[in-house]
Scaffold this motif. Structure first.
Motif, short mmCIF file in Angstrom:
data_model
loop_
_atom_site.label_atom_id
_atom_site.label_comp_id
_atom_site.label_asym_id
_atom_site.label_seq_id
_atom_site.Cartn_x
_atom_site.Cartn_y
_atom_site.Cartn_z
N ALA A 175 0.82 -1.21 0.00
CA ALA A 175 0.00 0.00 0.00
C ALA A 175 0.85 1.26 0.00
O ALA A 175 0.43 2.30 -0.53
CB ALA A 175 -0.93 -0.01 1.21
N TYR A 176 2.04 1.20 0.59
CA TYR A 176 2.95 2.35 0.59
C TYR A 176 3.34 2.70 -0.84
O TYR A 176 3.24 3.86 -1.27
CB TYR A 176 4.17 2.02 1.44
N ALA A 177 3.78 1.71 -1.59
CA ALA A 177 4.17 1.94 -2.98
C ALA A 177 2.99 2.43 -3.80
O ALA A 177 3.11 3.38 -4.59
CB ALA A 177 4.73 0.66 -3.59
N LEU A 178 1.83 1.82 -3.61
CA LEU A 178 0.65 2.19 -4.39
C LEU A 178 0.21 3.62 -4.07
O LEU A 178 -0.24 4.34 -4.96
CB LEU A 178 -0.48 1.20 -4.12
N TYR A 179 0.33 4.03 -2.81
CA TYR A 179 -0.07 5.39 -2.46
C TYR A 179 0.85 6.41 -3.12
O TYR A 179 0.38 7.45 -3.64
CB TYR A 179 -0.07 5.58 -0.94
N LEU A 180 2.14 6.14 -3.11
CA LEU A 180 3.07 7.04 -3.79
C LEU A 180 2.80 7.09 -5.29
O LEU A 180 2.87 8.17 -5.91
CB LEU A 180 4.51 6.60 -3.53
N SER B 165 -7.53 4.30 -9.44
CA SER B 165 -7.41 2.83 -9.47
C SER B 165 -6.44 2.33 -8.40
O SER B 165 -6.67 1.29 -7.78
CB SER B 165 -6.95 2.37 -10.85
N TYR B 166 -5.39 3.10 -8.14
CA TYR B 166 -4.43 2.70 -7.10
C TYR B 166 -5.04 2.85 -5.71
O TYR B 166 -4.86 1.98 -4.84
CB TYR B 166 -3.15 3.53 -7.20
N TYR B 167 -5.76 3.95 -5.49
CA TYR B 167 -6.40 4.14 -4.19
C TYR B 167 -7.43 3.03 -3.92
O TYR B 167 -7.50 2.48 -2.81
CB TYR B 167 -7.09 5.50 -4.13
N GLU B 168 -8.20 2.69 -4.94
CA GLU B 168 -9.22 1.66 -4.76
C GLU B 168 -8.59 0.29 -4.56
O GLU B 168 -9.15 -0.56 -3.85
CB GLU B 168 -10.17 1.65 -5.96
N LEU B 169 -7.43 0.06 -5.16
CA LEU B 169 -6.73 -1.21 -4.95
C LEU B 169 -6.28 -1.33 -3.49
O LEU B 169 -6.34 -2.42 -2.91
CB LEU B 169 -5.53 -1.30 -5.89
N ILE B 170 -5.83 -0.21 -2.91
CA ILE B 170 -5.45 -0.24 -1.49
C ILE B 170 -6.66 -0.61 -0.64
O ILE B 170 -6.56 -1.39 0.31
CB ILE B 170 -4.89 1.13 -1.06
N ARG B 171 -7.81 -0.07 -0.99
CA ARG B 171 -9.04 -0.42 -0.27
C ARG B 171 -9.34 -1.91 -0.36
O ARG B 171 -9.79 -2.53 0.60
CB ARG B 171 -10.21 0.37 -0.85
N GLU B 172 -9.07 -2.49 -1.52
CA GLU B 172 -9.32 -3.92 -1.71
C GLU B 172 -8.45 -4.77 -0.80
O GLU B 172 -8.78 -5.91 -0.51
CB GLU B 172 -9.09 -4.31 -3.18
N PRO C 141 -7.95 6.98 6.51
CA PRO C 141 -8.64 8.19 6.03
C PRO C 141 -7.92 8.87 4.87
O PRO C 141 -8.57 9.51 4.03
CB PRO C 141 -8.65 9.09 7.27
N SER C 142 -6.60 8.74 4.81
CA SER C 142 -5.85 9.36 3.72
C SER C 142 -6.17 8.73 2.38
O SER C 142 -6.10 9.40 1.34
CB SER C 142 -4.35 9.27 4.00
N VAL C 143 -6.51 7.45 2.39
CA VAL C 143 -6.93 6.79 1.15
C VAL C 143 -8.29 7.33 0.71
O VAL C 143 -8.50 7.63 -0.47
CB VAL C 143 -6.99 5.26 1.36
N ASP C 144 -9.19 7.49 1.67
CA ASP C 144 -10.51 8.04 1.36
C ASP C 144 -10.39 9.46 0.81
O ASP C 144 -11.10 9.85 -0.14
CB ASP C 144 -11.39 8.05 2.61
#
Length: 466
Positions: free
Chosen positions: A206-211, A227-234, A240-243
């Motif tokens: 998730a760290y890599a995906l968020y960057l 798409s990256y944010y939603e993948l982290i959710r999966e 909250p930072s993803v939201d």
């Protein structure tokens, strides 16, 4: 290949096995304690020669990073990336254990092998490199690392899928061996469930995906970022930072005179590996095998973890508190778990050489055998006499305990909006405080990056703009 030439290859590898009894220089505990105490340690303490070159470059780069020597760290990571690219060209970038070849099977000493290019560590290498770019104000370099990360993420998923497909050919035998070892109940390997959130794959970074998402946001590629944010959710991660990232990509209203601060906290160290012993039941057609296997110890990372968040203050007002985003330790354990079947297989083959195939005469006489390792054991073991093989095994049978030990154990994140202008922040983490002045620009994301150990923090800020 003729038996004579094959025997020659195996003999040469036997010499390497015996000479490989030397241990990779391990000053991990000393270096970690020095960092906690604030004592300087030469970042080039690791030897970069031989099969440990890649690991030494990775460890040295992280050590320099901790000391605030971002240029030196960038150079070390750059060399590590170039070297791993070279290994990848040689088809060594694989989730599986590359030691299933005849030469490596002849030696039970995993340390005779070059340190492998692991997908999980490959991703973290570019993550760490991108942080150096931010610290140095090199946004273009940050973008290069992000594009490499996107490519490696896809390659890693494919490598893991291919490795799982190949392993399924002898799934029954592997699972039998794994269950016989019973690592969970004996405490030999920390289960990924011990590190929350649970990682389904070592690529669930998730760290890599968020960057990667932040990079896409910066360039206006909101669809890719979303798409990256939603993948982290999966992954089951609730942060909250993803939201807020998802909301930003959906063009929700923003004040024209505001920018954003993304606070990143890297805390502690991943656990190190240790050597454990187990008896594997190979079935009625073969004797039980004594194996030494690498395992992770959860307790190893606890002394270096404060466990608290990164809190941002301004004028005695709390602006944000970070929450967990990515458990790097869980990814490390999962990466080990993904390679475990290959390790058990190689150990079984090696042990078959060492024992001279005692108890497998019924197979030679034509008795049907359900042991998935029997054919390979007969092929390799028949080339050796028992005494020589036993001597080689006793000298060389050692698990590979090498790993990138200076990676952070966990990453936390917060994301807030602030009015543009100069802000004097007070950062609090790991029982320590540090002042940091940031320049917030309208519509621009400002990264506040902090590395924390008990009683020690290292922070910098950088504007993420083209």
């Amino acid at each position: 290949m003729k038996v004579s030439s094959l025997s020659c290859v195996l003999t040469l590898s036997l010499v390497g096995a015996i000479s490989g009894c030397m241990v990779y220089p391990d000053r991990t505990a000393e270096i970690k304690n020095d960092l906690v105490a604030g004592r300087p340690t030469a970042y080039d303490v690791y030897s970069r020669t031989g099969g440990n070159r890649l690991l030494a470059l990775q460890e040295s780069g992280r050590l320099a990073q901790w000391q605030g020597k971002y240029r030196e760290s960038a150079d070390l990571y750059g060399e590590a990336i170039a070297f791993s690219d070279k290994l990848e060209d040689k088809a060594l970038f694989s989730i599986g254990d590359a030691a299933d070849s005849t030469m490596s099977v002849a030696s039970g000493n995993d340390l005779t092998m070059d340190y492998p290019v692991l997908p999980f560590e490959r991703m973290m290498l570019h993550v760490m490199s991108s942080c150096n770019c931010l610290a140095l104000g090199d946004v273009d370099g940050f973008g290069v690392d992000m594009r490499h990360l996107e490519r490696i993420h896809e390659l890693s998923k494919k490598a893991i899928a291919d490795g799982a497909k190949e392993a399924n050919v002898v799934e029954t035998g592997y699972e039998e061996a794994r269950q016989s070892v019973n690592m969970r109940s004996k405490g030999l390997v920390a289960s990924p469930s011990d590190f929350a959130p649970v990682a389904k794959s070592s690529c669930d970074n998730a760290y890599a995906l968020y960057l990667m998402a932040l990079y896409r946001e910066m360039n206006g590629d909101v669809r890719e970022a979303l798409s990256y944010y939603e993948l982290i959710r999966e992954f089951g991660i609730k942060n909250p930072s993803v939201d807020k990232g998802i909301s930003a990509c959906k063009n929700e209203s923003k004040a024209a005179d505001e920018g954003e601060i993304i606070a990143i906290l890297e805390e502690g160290f991943v656990p190190g590996k240790r050597e454990d012993h187990a008896v594997v039941d190979m079935g009625s057609s073969a004797p039980n095998l004594n194996m030494t296997l690498p395992s992770y110890s959860l307790a190893d990372c606890l002394p270096y973890q404060e466990g608290g968040p990164l809190v941002l203050f301004e004028d005695k007002k709390c602006l944000s508190v970070t929450t967990p985003l990515c458990d790097i330790a869980a990814l490390a354990v999962k990466a080990h778990d993904e390679r475990l079947k290959g390790i058990v297989r190689r150990k079984a083959l090696t042990s078959g050489v060492a024992t001279g195939l005692i108890g497998l005469n019924t197979i030679v006489n034509g008795t049907i055998c359900t042991n998935p390792f029997a054919e390979a054991l007969l092929l390799i073991g028949g080339l050796f006499t028992c005494p020589v093989a036993e001597i080689a095994y006793l000298c060389s049978e050692r698990p590979d305990l090498r790993s990138w030990t200076l990676l952070p154990r966990r990453v936390q994140l917060s994301r807030i909006s602030l009015k543009s202008g100069r802000h004097e922040l007070l950062l609090y983490a790991a029982g320590e405080k540090q002042k940091l002045v940031v320049d917030v620009k309208p519509g621009v994301k400002t990264i506040v990056h902090c590395m924390a150990l008990p009683g020690s923090i290292k922070c910098f800020s950088a504007n993420l703009e083209k």
